[in-house]
Motif scaffolding. Structure first.
Motif, mmCIF file in Angstrom:
data_model
loop_
_atom_site.group_PDB
_atom_site.id
_atom_site.type_symbol
_atom_site.label_atom_id
_atom_site.label_comp_id
_atom_site.label_asym_id
_atom_site.label_seq_id
_atom_site.Cartn_x
_atom_site.Cartn_y
_atom_site.Cartn_z
ATOM 1 N N VAL A 48 8.735 6.895 -5.225
ATOM 2 C CA VAL A 48 9.369 7.481 -4.669
ATOM 3 C C VAL A 48 10.756 7.483 -5.499
ATOM 4 C CG1 VAL A 48 8.453 6.250 -2.899
ATOM 5 C CG2 VAL A 48 10.392 5.071 -4.227
ATOM 6 N N VAL A 49 11.045 6.970 -6.741
ATOM 7 C CA VAL A 49 12.564 7.078 -7.884
ATOM 8 C C VAL A 49 12.119 8.885 -7.625
ATOM 9 C CG1 VAL A 49 13.385 6.294 -9.792
ATOM 10 C CG2 VAL A 49 12.105 5.061 -8.406
ATOM 11 N N ALA A 50 10.729 9.315 -8.367
ATOM 12 C CA ALA A 50 11.125 11.249 -8.447
ATOM 13 C C ALA A 50 11.083 11.713 -7.382
ATOM 14 C CB ALA A 50 9.658 10.861 -9.378
ATOM 15 N N LYS A 51 10.131 11.625 -6.616
ATOM 16 C CA LYS A 51 10.412 11.822 -5.500
ATOM 17 C C LYS A 51 11.356 11.806 -4.355
ATOM 18 C CE LYS A 51 6.638 13.668 -1.909
ATOM 19 N NZ LYS A 51 5.519 13.088 -1.735
ATOM 20 N N TYR A 52 11.935 11.256 -4.035
ATOM 21 C CA TYR A 52 13.485 11.419 -3.603
ATOM 22 C C TYR A 52 14.781 11.247 -4.179
ATOM 23 C CZ TYR A 52 9.516 11.266 -0.394
ATOM 24 O OH TYR A 52 7.648 11.283 0.790
ATOM 25 N N GLY A 53 14.888 11.153 -4.970
ATOM 26 C CA GLY A 53 15.666 10.525 -5.641
ATOM 27 C C GLY A 53 16.410 8.957 -5.275
ATOM 28 N N VAL A 54 15.167 8.407 -5.150
ATOM 29 C CA VAL A 54 15.595 6.963 -4.984
ATOM 30 C C VAL A 54 15.960 5.337 -6.088
ATOM 31 C CG1 VAL A 54 14.534 4.589 -4.271
ATOM 32 C CG2 VAL A 54 14.013 6.206 -2.535
ATOM 33 N N LYS A 55 16.592 5.228 -6.354
ATOM 34 C CA LYS A 55 17.740 4.382 -7.014
ATOM 35 C C LYS A 55 17.329 2.646 -7.013
ATOM 36 C CE LYS A 55 21.376 7.572 -7.519
ATOM 37 N NZ LYS A 55 22.652 7.250 -7.044
ATOM 38 N N VAL A 61 17.338 -0.922 -4.001
ATOM 39 C CA VAL A 61 16.879 -0.033 -3.783
ATOM 40 C C VAL A 61 18.287 0.778 -3.610
ATOM 41 C CG1 VAL A 61 15.039 1.030 -3.123
ATOM 42 C CG2 VAL A 61 14.655 -0.763 -3.598
ATOM 43 N N THR A 62 18.251 1.328 -3.559
ATOM 44 C CA THR A 62 19.262 2.237 -2.254
ATOM 45 C C THR A 62 18.271 3.770 -2.245
ATOM 46 O OG1 THR A 62 21.227 2.052 -3.625
ATOM 47 C CG2 THR A 62 20.975 3.930 -2.604
ATOM 48 N N ASP A 63 18.203 4.031 -0.240
ATOM 49 C CA ASP A 63 17.698 5.086 -0.558
ATOM 50 C C ASP A 63 17.357 6.519 -0.132
ATOM 51 O OD1 ASP A 63 18.841 5.135 2.324
ATOM 52 O OD2 ASP A 63 17.361 3.932 3.490
ATOM 53 N N PRO A 64 17.860 7.195 -0.317
ATOM 54 C CA PRO A 64 18.041 8.862 0.310
ATOM 55 C C PRO A 64 19.341 8.909 1.145
ATOM 56 C CG PRO A 64 15.696 9.066 -0.052
ATOM 57 C CD PRO A 64 16.352 7.334 0.588
ATOM 58 N N SER A 65 19.126 8.024 1.608
ATOM 59 C CA SER A 65 20.558 8.254 1.821
ATOM 60 C C SER A 65 21.561 7.674 2.320
ATOM 61 C CB SER A 65 20.054 8.693 4.519
ATOM 62 O OG SER A 65 19.706 6.536 3.912
ATOM 63 N N GLY A 66 21.237 6.356 1.275
ATOM 64 C CA GLY A 66 22.672 5.815 0.180
ATOM 65 C C GLY A 66 22.691 4.519 1.291
ATOM 66 N N VAL A 67 21.953 3.940 1.534
ATOM 67 C CA VAL A 67 21.350 2.520 2.331
ATOM 68 C C VAL A 67 21.075 1.840 1.583
ATOM 69 C CG1 VAL A 67 20.039 1.642 3.924
ATOM 70 C CG2 VAL A 67 20.336 3.259 4.615
ATOM 71 N N LEU A 68 21.474 1.039 1.418
ATOM 72 C CA LEU A 68 21.647 -0.038 0.525
ATOM 73 C C LEU A 68 20.354 -1.332 0.735
ATOM 74 C CD1 LEU A 68 22.067 -1.444 -2.195
ATOM 75 C CD2 LEU A 68 24.079 -2.649 -1.411
ATOM 76 N N TRP A 69 19.824 -1.671 0.158
ATOM 77 C CA TRP A 69 18.422 -2.619 0.102
ATOM 78 C C TRP A 69 18.285 -3.453 -0.524
ATOM 79 C CZ3 TRP A 69 14.707 -2.207 4.533
ATOM 80 C CH2 TRP A 69 14.245 -1.157 4.700
ATOM 81 N N LEU A 76 0.780 -1.004 -0.014
ATOM 82 C CA LEU A 76 0.175 0.598 -0.034
ATOM 83 C C LEU A 76 1.028 1.004 0.124
ATOM 84 C CD1 LEU A 76 -2.341 -1.355 2.887
ATOM 85 C CD2 LEU A 76 -2.838 -1.812 0.431
ATOM 86 N N PRO A 77 0.221 2.191 -0.796
ATOM 87 C CA PRO A 77 1.385 3.459 -0.993
ATOM 88 C C PRO A 77 1.056 4.604 0.316
ATOM 89 C CG PRO A 77 -0.653 3.550 -2.715
ATOM 90 C CD PRO A 77 -0.528 2.057 -1.624
ATOM 91 N N HIS A 78 1.915 5.157 1.565
ATOM 92 C CA HIS A 78 1.950 5.770 2.234
ATOM 93 C C HIS A 78 2.513 6.650 2.312
ATOM 94 C CE1 HIS A 78 -0.575 6.589 5.969
ATOM 95 N NE2 HIS A 78 0.448 6.410 6.382
ATOM 96 N N GLY A 79 2.931 7.667 1.702
ATOM 97 C CA GLY A 79 3.619 9.347 1.368
ATOM 98 C C GLY A 79 4.940 8.468 1.490
ATOM 99 N N GLY A 80 6.032 7.947 2.276
ATOM 100 C CA GLY A 80 7.843 7.936 1.370
ATOM 101 C C GLY A 80 7.982 6.585 2.028
ATOM 102 N N PHE A 81 5.798 5.916 2.277
ATOM 103 C CA PHE A 81 6.479 4.464 2.635
ATOM 104 C C PHE A 81 6.016 3.748 2.687
ATOM 105 C CE2 PHE A 81 5.362 6.970 7.154
ATOM 106 C CZ PHE A 81 6.473 6.408 8.036
ATOM 107 N N VAL A 82 6.686 2.676 1.864
ATOM 108 C CA VAL A 82 6.419 1.393 0.891
ATOM 109 C C VAL A 82 6.511 0.574 2.049
ATOM 110 C CG1 VAL A 82 7.101 -0.587 -0.729
ATOM 111 C CG2 VAL A 82 8.303 1.269 -0.658
ATOM 112 N N GLN A 83 4.547 -0.300 2.119
ATOM 113 C CA GLN A 83 4.065 -0.087 3.380
ATOM 114 C C GLN A 83 3.307 -1.742 2.519
ATOM 115 O OE1 GLN A 83 0.964 2.203 5.055
ATOM 116 N NE2 GLN A 83 -0.009 0.496 6.386
ATOM 117 N N PRO A 84 3.620 -3.329 3.557
ATOM 118 C CA PRO A 84 3.331 -4.122 3.353
ATOM 119 C C PRO A 84 2.361 -4.159 4.038
ATOM 120 C CG PRO A 84 5.644 -4.653 4.302
ATOM 121 C CD PRO A 84 4.776 -2.983 3.281
ATOM 122 N N ARG A 85 1.518 -5.149 4.181
ATOM 123 C CA ARG A 85 -0.261 -5.529 5.263
ATOM 124 C C ARG A 85 0.550 -4.816 6.685
ATOM 125 N NH1 ARG A 85 -4.821 -6.178 3.134
ATOM 126 N NH2 ARG A 85 -4.538 -7.645 1.455
#
Length: 97
Positions: free
Chosen positions: A59-66, A82-90, A11-20
């Protein structure tokens, strides 16, 4: 990859990727010594649904997520990163036979 997968459980929720029953917050906070050496790995049942949902969430466009493409690894896993805006690799992956 064209997204034609059932990702209703994500489910989309702002800056969240939210499974149930889980929340993951992407934040723009950076401690370089930690971010440069930090990786999260999430094992999921449907890696294609996760890839589609993340790419469709904005999130790619909004937060620069790779986000990389889904790849089949030699260790019997399909995954993507996925590399988040702070550089953490998921790494988000699914075991395969």
């Amino acid at each position: 990859m064209e997204c034609q997968c059932d990702a209703d459980h994500l489910l989309p929720h702002g800056g969240f990727v939210q499974p149930r029953h889980q929340h993951s917050l992407l934040q723009d906070f950076c401690t370089e010594s930690i971010a440069d050496n930090f990786m999260m790995h999430m094992l999921v049942e449907n890696v294609d649904a996760w890839w589609c949902r993340i790419n469709e969430s904005g999130v790619v466009a909004k937060y620069g997520v790779k986000v990389s493409n889904v790849e089949t690894q030699p260790w019997r896993m399909r995954d993507f990163s996925v590399t988040d805006p702070s550089g953490v690799l998921w790494r988000i992956g699914q075991n395969i036979e």
